[in-house]
Design an enzyme around this catalytic site. Sequence first.
Site, short mmCIF file in Angstrom:
data_model
loop_
_atom_site.label_atom_id
_atom_site.label_comp_id
_atom_site.label_asym_id
_atom_site.label_seq_id
_atom_site.Cartn_x
_atom_site.Cartn_y
_atom_site.Cartn_z
N HIS A 461 48.06 54.96 59.76
CA HIS A 461 47.22 55.12 58.58
C HIS A 461 47.71 56.24 57.69
O HIS A 461 47.61 56.18 56.47
CB HIS A 461 45.77 55.37 59.01
CG HIS A 461 45.12 54.14 59.54
ND1 HIS A 461 43.99 54.15 60.31
CD2 HIS A 461 45.47 52.84 59.40
CE1 HIS A 461 43.68 52.91 60.63
NE2 HIS A 461 44.55 52.11 60.09
N ARG A 604 31.31 49.98 27.07
CA ARG A 604 30.58 48.88 27.71
C ARG A 604 29.16 49.33 28.06
O ARG A 604 28.99 50.42 28.62
CB ARG A 604 31.30 48.44 28.98
CG ARG A 604 30.56 47.34 29.69
CD ARG A 604 31.32 46.85 30.88
NE ARG A 604 31.23 47.78 32.00
CZ ARG A 604 31.86 47.57 33.15
NH1 ARG A 604 32.60 46.51 33.32
NH2 ARG A 604 31.73 48.44 34.13
N GLU A 698 33.87 37.69 32.05
CA GLU A 698 34.08 37.98 33.46
C GLU A 698 33.30 37.04 34.38
O GLU A 698 33.25 37.22 35.58
CB GLU A 698 33.77 39.45 33.78
CG GLU A 698 32.42 39.93 33.30
CD GLU A 698 32.20 41.41 33.65
OE1 GLU A 698 32.97 41.98 34.41
OE2 GLU A 698 31.22 41.96 33.12
N ASP A 722 35.96 40.71 38.03
CA ASP A 722 34.82 39.84 38.32
C ASP A 722 35.15 38.38 38.08
O ASP A 722 34.66 37.50 38.78
CB ASP A 722 33.60 40.26 37.48
CG ASP A 722 32.84 41.39 38.15
OD1 ASP A 722 32.66 41.31 39.37
OD2 ASP A 722 32.49 42.36 37.46
N CYS A 769 40.69 43.79 30.30
CA CYS A 769 40.40 45.13 30.78
C CYS A 769 40.26 45.17 32.31
O CYS A 769 40.00 46.21 32.88
CB CYS A 769 39.15 45.70 30.12
SG CYS A 769 37.69 44.70 30.43
C1 PEP Z 1 36.11 43.46 35.58
O1 PEP Z 1 35.20 42.89 36.16
O2 PEP Z 1 37.29 43.03 35.51
C2 PEP Z 1 35.85 44.75 34.89
C3 PEP Z 1 36.77 45.30 34.13
O3 PEP Z 1 34.65 45.33 35.10
P1 PEP Z 1 34.28 46.14 36.44
O4 PEP Z 1 35.55 46.27 37.24
O5 PEP Z 1 33.71 47.43 35.99
O6 PEP Z 1 33.26 45.24 37.09
MG MG Z 2 33.12 43.50 35.87
#
Ligand code: PEP
Ligand code: MG
Length: 840
Positions: A461, A604, A698, A722, A769
Site C-alpha cells: 500500500h 453550480r 449528468e 454522474d 466538467c
Molecule cells: C459530474 O458528475 O461529472 C460532476 C462534475 O459533478 P460532481 O462530480 O460534483 O457530482
Molecule cells: Mg455530478
Amino acid sequence: MHNNNNDLTLSAPLSGPVLPLHSVPDPVFASGAMGDGVAIDPLNDTLHAPCAGQVIQIARTGHAVTLRAANGAEWLLHLGLDTVELQGEGFALLVEQGQQVSAGQPLLRVDLDHVAQHCRSLISLMILTNGEHFELRHLNLSSVKVGEPLLHVSRRTDAPRPERSRADSSEQASALIRVAHRGGLHARPAALVRQTAAAFNSHSQLTFNDKSAPCTSLIALMGLGIGEQDEVRVSCQGDDCQAALQALLKTLGSALADDAHAPAPAALQVPRPASEDGVLQGVCAAPGLVCGPLVRLSAMELPEDSGQHQPESQRLALSTALEQVRGDILRTLEQARQRRDQQEQDIFNAHLGLLEDPTLLDAADAAIVQGRAATHAWSAAIAEQCQILQQLGNPLLAERANDLRDLQQRVLRALLGEAWQYQLPPGALVATQELTPSDLLQLSAQGVAGLCMAAGGATSHVAILARGKGLPCLVALGPVLLEIEGGQTVVLDADGGRLELAPDPQRIAQVQEAVAARRQRREQQRQQARDPALTRDGQPIEVAANVASSAEARDAHQGGADGVGLLRTEFLFVDRQTAPDEAEQRQAYQAVLDAMGDKPVIIRTIDVGGDKQLDYLPLPVEANPVLGLRGIRLAQARPELMDQQLRALLQVSPVQRCRVMLPMVTEVAELLHIRQRLNQLATELGLTQQPELGVMIEVPAAALMAEHLAKHADFLSIGTNDLSQYTLAMDRDHAGLAARVDALHPALLRLIAQTCSGAERHGRWVGVCGALASDPLATPVLIGLGVRELSVSPPQVGEIKDRVRQLDAAECRRLSQPLLDLPGAVAVREACARHWPLNP
Ligand code: PEP
Ligand code: MG
C-alpha cells in the site's frame, strides 16, 4: 443487578412510558438504522447514566451524549426528535467529553417546556450504536422510573460463528467461486468482502483448504491465504442468504480496479545488477531520480511489561486509543474522498476494518484479562497476526502485515500520548525499515523528496500511495540500509533501483541538473498554460478549472485556467452547524470571481442531498440516495434555500462574468422554474442584469433532451462522473467497479455526441466538467464530438492545453465518429491511443 465483563443490565435514563423503536415517529430511529434500542417519552427533566462508563461523545448542540460501558457497548442517549435544530437551547450539560460517570449520574438537564414547544417531540432514544458485537434483551416495555432495569446487553463472544447468526433463520446457501483479485484476497479485496457481507443479515463465511473464516474478520479472511484464481466456498446463513451469496460471489469474482490495471508485481521490479561499491540495490516501488540528505526514522520500542495491570483500566485505555485512531482514519478518508482518491480510500478503509477486527480485539482483550498492559496486549495481538500473514507463503499477503504494523504504531502512539510528527529537513530522503501508509501521508505532507526502505514490496500500500504522490521510492534495500548514518547527501535513482550512498560532486551535479531540467520542462508548460489553446487548424478550446474555493481559484488563475468551469458550492455548506446566509454566500462567490481576474466563473448551485446530508438540513432517509432528493431536486423540497443562493449569485459583480449552472437536471421544467425565480428575484432586488444560466448534463435523460434544454439554456456542461454512473448503472464510488465506470464507453460517447448536436441547433456551446475532461486520452474525442470547453483539475491546465495544441480538430471529428460503434470502453481507449498517441 448482574454485571460482569460481558453482561450488563442498563437502568432507565429517564422516567416515562417506554416505546419500542419501531413506533418512534422518526424514520431513521424507527428503521433501526442507528442501531437497536428503546425509546422513552420523558416525564422528568434530567437524563441519567444508564450504566457506568465513559462519555465518548457529546453532540455539538448538547442534545445527545454517547456513553461507552465497561463491556464496550456504546450507547447514544438522544433527547427528543429533531432537537439538533434547537442549537443547544434548552439543554444544560452536566458532564464533559472523556469523563467517567457512574450508573445513575445525571448527564444532561433539559428545559422540557422549551423543547416541547420548539421541537417535534420529546421522545428520547437510547440506542446501542455498535450492536454487531452485542445482544440486547428488553426487560421492561411499559413505564419506567429513572434507575429501574430497562435493558440487558451481553457481548457476543462468538459472533463470527454462523450458529450465532444475526438472522435467526436457518436458511443456507453456498457456492464455489474462483477469486479474481490480483494477488488473492489481500487487505483491500478482503475489506470489500467484509463490506459486502455487512449489508446483509445473513452470516457469511469463506472456506478454503479446510479452513473457514467469517466475513466479519479481515484478518481471518487474509489468514486463509487465498491466492488469485484459488477456488473458495462461500456460505451464507440467514433470511437473505441468497442475496448475500450472490453479492459475495460478485465481489470475489471481479478484480479490484487498480489491481486490474497495475502491472504485475514482477514488472515493477528491476533485476538487481551485480553489486557495486557504495550503491545499494533495491526494487523500484515508485519511479523518479532525486538527491538529498538521507534521514533515518525508527519505529517505536516498548519497555518491559510488569504484567500486573488492572484489566478494567487497560481495557478502557485501549478502547479510547482505538477510538482516537479511528477518528484520525475517518478524517484521512474524508480528505481522500474530497480529492476523489479512490486508492487512498481503499487502503484506509481496509485499515478501518482491521481496527475493528474481532480476531485482533479478542486477542488483545485476552491478554489484558491476564494483566498485560494495553500497549503490550495490542502490540502482541498485531505481532501474532503479522507472523501468520508472513507464513502463508503469499508475498502479497505478507506485505499486508505492514498495514497491521501501521495500526500497531498508531494505536501505541495514541496510548502513550506521543505526538506524531517527524522533524525533517525539506527535500530529505527518508531511510527506514518499512514505512506504513499513514507515515507516508505525513512525510509527503512534510515535503520529503524520496523514500528508501530496507524491507517492503513494490505492490504494498505504501508503494501505491508513493506512486500516487509522485514520490520516488525504493523498497527491499536490505538491512544494511539501517546501518548507514543519516546526514550525508545520497542519490535515489528509483528507476534504476539504486541508492547511491557516496555520490561524487559530479554525480550530484548531474542529478541536480536532471531534476532542474524536469522542473524547467514543467515550468515551460506552466508558462504556456496562460496562452489560449487552439488546435493546429485553429479551433479555440477553452481550458478552465474545477475548483471548490477562492484559494483554489487563485491557484487555477495563476496556473493559466481560462476560467472556472465548475465551482462546487457544497464547500460552503458542509462541515458546519448552520447554513451560510445570503451575505456570506455572496461574499464567497465574489471572492472566487475576484480571484479569476477577468475570466468567467461557472457557479453550480448546491448539489447536496442523497448521501451528502447537512446537519441543519434534515431530509428524509432514502433507500436509494443517489436516485433521490439531490441536486436541483432540492429546489422543490427546500425552495427558500435555492432562492437564497440565487439572490447571492445575482448580486455578484460583474454579473456578466458569473454563469449559474444547475446540477442533476432531468427536464426542461426544472430549468424554466429557475429562470422564472431568477427573473422574479432580480426584479425584487431592482437588478437589470442577470448571470447566464446553464445546465449540467449528468443524467441520461438530460443528454437525450439536450436539444430542448439548449433552447432555454445559455450553455450545457457535461458531468461525466454522474453521467457514467447513471448510464452504466454502476456506482461511481464502487471500488470493485472503478475500472469499468469509464466515461469513454461508447454509450457515453453517443450521449455526448447527442448533447453537442442538440446544443448546436440552438447555437449553444458545450463543455465537459466531469473527470473525463482531465484525461488527455479523451481530449481528441471530446473535441471531435463538438465539445468547446474542458474544465479540468487545476494542476492539469497546462498539460491539457498542450494536448489541444497538438491536435487537428477536423481529424478529431473524422476519427471520433466511428468510435461510437465500438463494442466497449476498452476498445475506445485502444483506438484513441492508436489515433492520438500520448507523449511519452
Ligand atoms: C459530474 O458528475 O461529472 C460532476 C462534475 O459533478 P460532481 O462530480 O460534483 O457530482
Ligand atoms: Mg455530478
